[in-house]
Design an enzyme around this catalytic site. Structure first.
Site, PDB file in Angstrom:
ATOM      1  CD  GLU A  20      -2.673   1.166   2.764  1.00  0.00           C
ATOM      2  OE1 GLU A  20      -3.464   0.225   2.768  1.00  0.00           O
ATOM      3  OE2 GLU A  20      -2.246   2.069   3.337  1.00  0.00           O
ATOM      4  NE  ARG A 110     -17.282   6.203   8.896  1.00  0.00           N
ATOM      5  CZ  ARG A 110     -17.376   6.091  10.217  1.00  0.00           C
ATOM      6  NH1 ARG A 110     -18.739   6.037  10.753  1.00  0.00           N
ATOM      7  NH2 ARG A 110     -16.563   6.508  10.906  1.00  0.00           N
TER       8      ARG A 110
END
Length: 605
Positions: A20, A110
């Site tokens: 990542e 979210r």
């Protein structure tokens, strides 16, 4: 190819790997990250993963970086995508852009939580939770067949701590039932707890791949910050190991590598883990060492380190041997003031080792791929509850002054600009910070002068043992324009070349004594057998990057209060009218130099 398809075809005898990355805040950092990614791609990851800033604040950079990793490096890429506080239509635009770049996998998040029920209004009412984003992608004909969708999970509980663990697992199942194809977890360090959590998730009927998020410990300070931000449980035995070595950065990093290897071996032995997701923080040396220790990549550690530290172009002109650093290089670095950067892009290989070995703070090296803090999956450090509880309801400038003073006096743990209590080194200059704050110059960053302190000093030390650290004094604060003009006059008339400043407002106006090519190394260290390591550099690009973030904080803070309220009017006026000022004194040998400059003729204002 979609990640789920790649997982189904994977047949090697070790877990597959995911790395990542986040988009650095500066152009030079971005370019240098591409070189770093190119090297890490040689370690054969199954996929790369690119983060998405809160509210889409890194949208363009995230899409650009994901497109490069997908097309130029030929590695299928996961694009993170947050759904709350996003301008209407941005989700569709991002998905179309990802589709056009050949990206097939989305991690649906979210992002920023609602700021309280009373004043928070969803920017796009279709998206208030991650499950809304999952359902939208999977049920919209334009996107349904083009993407597989991953979701996040929190083995130690969600950092908001709004619901109990069983409720969190139930919500995770809802995301899977809505179409989630795989799960990536937030970082954790309690493997027994993680494996028990996996068992409970499986008992709920969730059968998709669970991919643990691994974040190697880089420094003690960053470990504390990350675990607090993420609500991560820290085993007592881990802290018992870390505390005795906390002041030796190299030992902490070595421990982080060993711990990650131990954790991975335990997870693999469980039989349910086939893939690993490394949160690299744009650093590479620890990842290389971990994979070597696991026996998953060839060659020796020495050759792997050589790959990222060799400098074909030769040494930087400021490089110097430790034998003469204390009496020549340190003096040169300290008193010369801003220095030209030299050949563009030259620093990536030359400084790669120090970028990995030492902290990259807010004022790290702007060339570093790790420059700028990742916001951990689009999550903000601010919350409306925190704002009201700690920062109150400021309606006047005096109220703001009182809040900043309360932080200096440890009556509150945070400010909107400082997510932690006052650092111990700030106590060395607290009387001066207090004096400035009482004048209405609200201080948000500073450091004292340090002249050759031991690298093991518990307050200001960093790096390996046997070294010495240095700091120039600087202070950063928000000031009114009339105060800035007075500072400018004083620098011209009495600075004598020892004082530099950067100042900018929300409109983008910049005022400074430093040329666009100049840079100020304000923290550096000298260690046996190494070049001078400069870990804190203040220059135009990094200052302007921080300026944008700082004024955005004022805007976000104002949004916690009702439209038209005295609090919102005050905070909006501060954002629109004040200047962010960084003031640096180059005499590192005199602990009082900056303060004598500011106060010797009485208060500046």
């Amino acid at each position: 190819m979609k990640l789920t398809e790649k997982i189904a075809q994977y047949d090697k005898d070790r877990p597959w790997l995911s790395f990542e990355f986040f988009p650095p805040k500066t152009d030079q950092g971005f370019e240098n990250l591409l070189s770093r990614i190119a090297r890490l791609v040689t370690l054969d990851p199954l996929t790369l993963s690119i983060t998405w800033g809160a509210g889409g604040n890194t949208k363009e950079r995230s899409l650009e970086l994901a497109g490069i990793t997908q097309s130029e490096h030929g590695v299928d890429t996961i694009l993170h995508l947050t759904c709350t506080n996003m301008k209407k239509g941005m989700i569709e635009d991002a998905l179309r852009d990802a589709k056009a770049r050949g990206i097939k996998t989305i991690l649906a998040l979210r992002g920023d939580p609602p700021r309280g029920q009373e004043h928070w209004i969803p920017t796009d009412p279709r998206f208030t939770h991650a499950v809304d984003l999952v359902r939208f992608i999977k049920t919209t004909p334009e996107f349904a067949s083009d993407f597989c969708v991953g979701v996040a999970a929190y083995p130690d509980g969600h950092p908001d701590k709004e619901i109990e663990e069983e409720g969190e697992i139930e919500y995770l199942k809802q995301k899977i039932d809505a179409g989630g194809d795989f799960i990536i977890t937030q970082l954790f360090y309690d493997v027994d707890g993680f494996l028990a959590w996996v068992k409970r998730v499986r008992q709920k009927g969730v059968t998709v791949p669970i991919i643990p998020g691994i974040m190697p410990i880089q420094t003690y300070a960053s470990f504390l910050r990350m675990t607090k931000l993420c609500g991560t449980r820290v085993p007592l035995e881990l802290m018992a190991d870390l505390v005795p070595i906390r002041n030796d950065d190299q030992k902490v990093k070595d421990y982080g590598v060993d711990l990650a290897v131990k954790m991975i071996r335990q997870m693999i032995a469980s039989g349910d883990i086939r893939g690993l997701h490394f949160c690299t923080l744009n650093l590479e040396k620890s990842i290389v060492r971990i994979l070597e220790d696991l026996g998953w990549i060839g060659g020796s550690l020495k050759s792997a380190n050589k790959l990222i530290t060799d400098t074909p172009a030769g040494l930087d002109e400021r490089s110097i041997t430790p034998h003469r650093a204390a009496d020549s290089a340190a003096v040169s670095l300290a008193v010369a003031g801003p220095q030209p950067e030299g050949e563009a892009g030259k620093g990536e290989l030359n400084n790669a080792a120090s970028w990995d070995d030492f902290p990259n703070g807010r004022f790290g090296d702007y060339k570093s791929p790790a420059y700028g803090e990742t916001d951990l999956w689009g999550s903000s450090i601010l919350s409306r509850n925190q704002a009201i509880e700690q920062w109150g309801n400021p309606r006047t400038l005096n109220d703001l002054t009182t809040m900043f003073l309360h932080h200096l006096h440890s009556k509150i743990a945070t400010t909107p600009f400082s997510p932690t209590p006052l650092l111990p080194e700030s106590l060395m200059i607290i009387e001066h910070l207090e004096r400035l704050t009482k004048q209405g110059w609200w201080t948000v960053g500073s450091q004292p002068t340090i002249n050759g302190a031991s690298s093991t000093d518990e307050v200001v030390g960093w790096g390996p043992r046997g070294g010495y650290v240095y700091q120039k004094c600087f202070v950063e604060c928000f000031v009114e324009q009339k105060d800035l003009e007075e500072i400018e006059r004083k620098v011209r008339e009495k600075g004598e070349g020892w004082v530099d400043y950067y100042a900018a407002n929300v409109k983008g106006e910049l005022r400074t004594t430093v040329s666009p090519e100049g840079r100020n190394a304000v923290t550096w260290g000298i260690f046996p057998g190494q070049e001078v390591a400069q870990t804190t550099i203040i220059e135009e690009e990094s200052f302007l990057s921080w300026k944008d973030e700082a004024f955005a904080i004022w805007e976000e803070w104002a949004s916690f209060y009702p439209p038209g309220s005295d609090e919102r009017k005050l905070l909006d006026s501060v954002r629109n009218e004040r200047w962010l000022l960084t003031l640096i004194h180059h005499d590192y040998s005199n602990p009082s130099a900056l303060w004598e400059f500011l106060f010797k003729d009485g208060p500046v204002i």
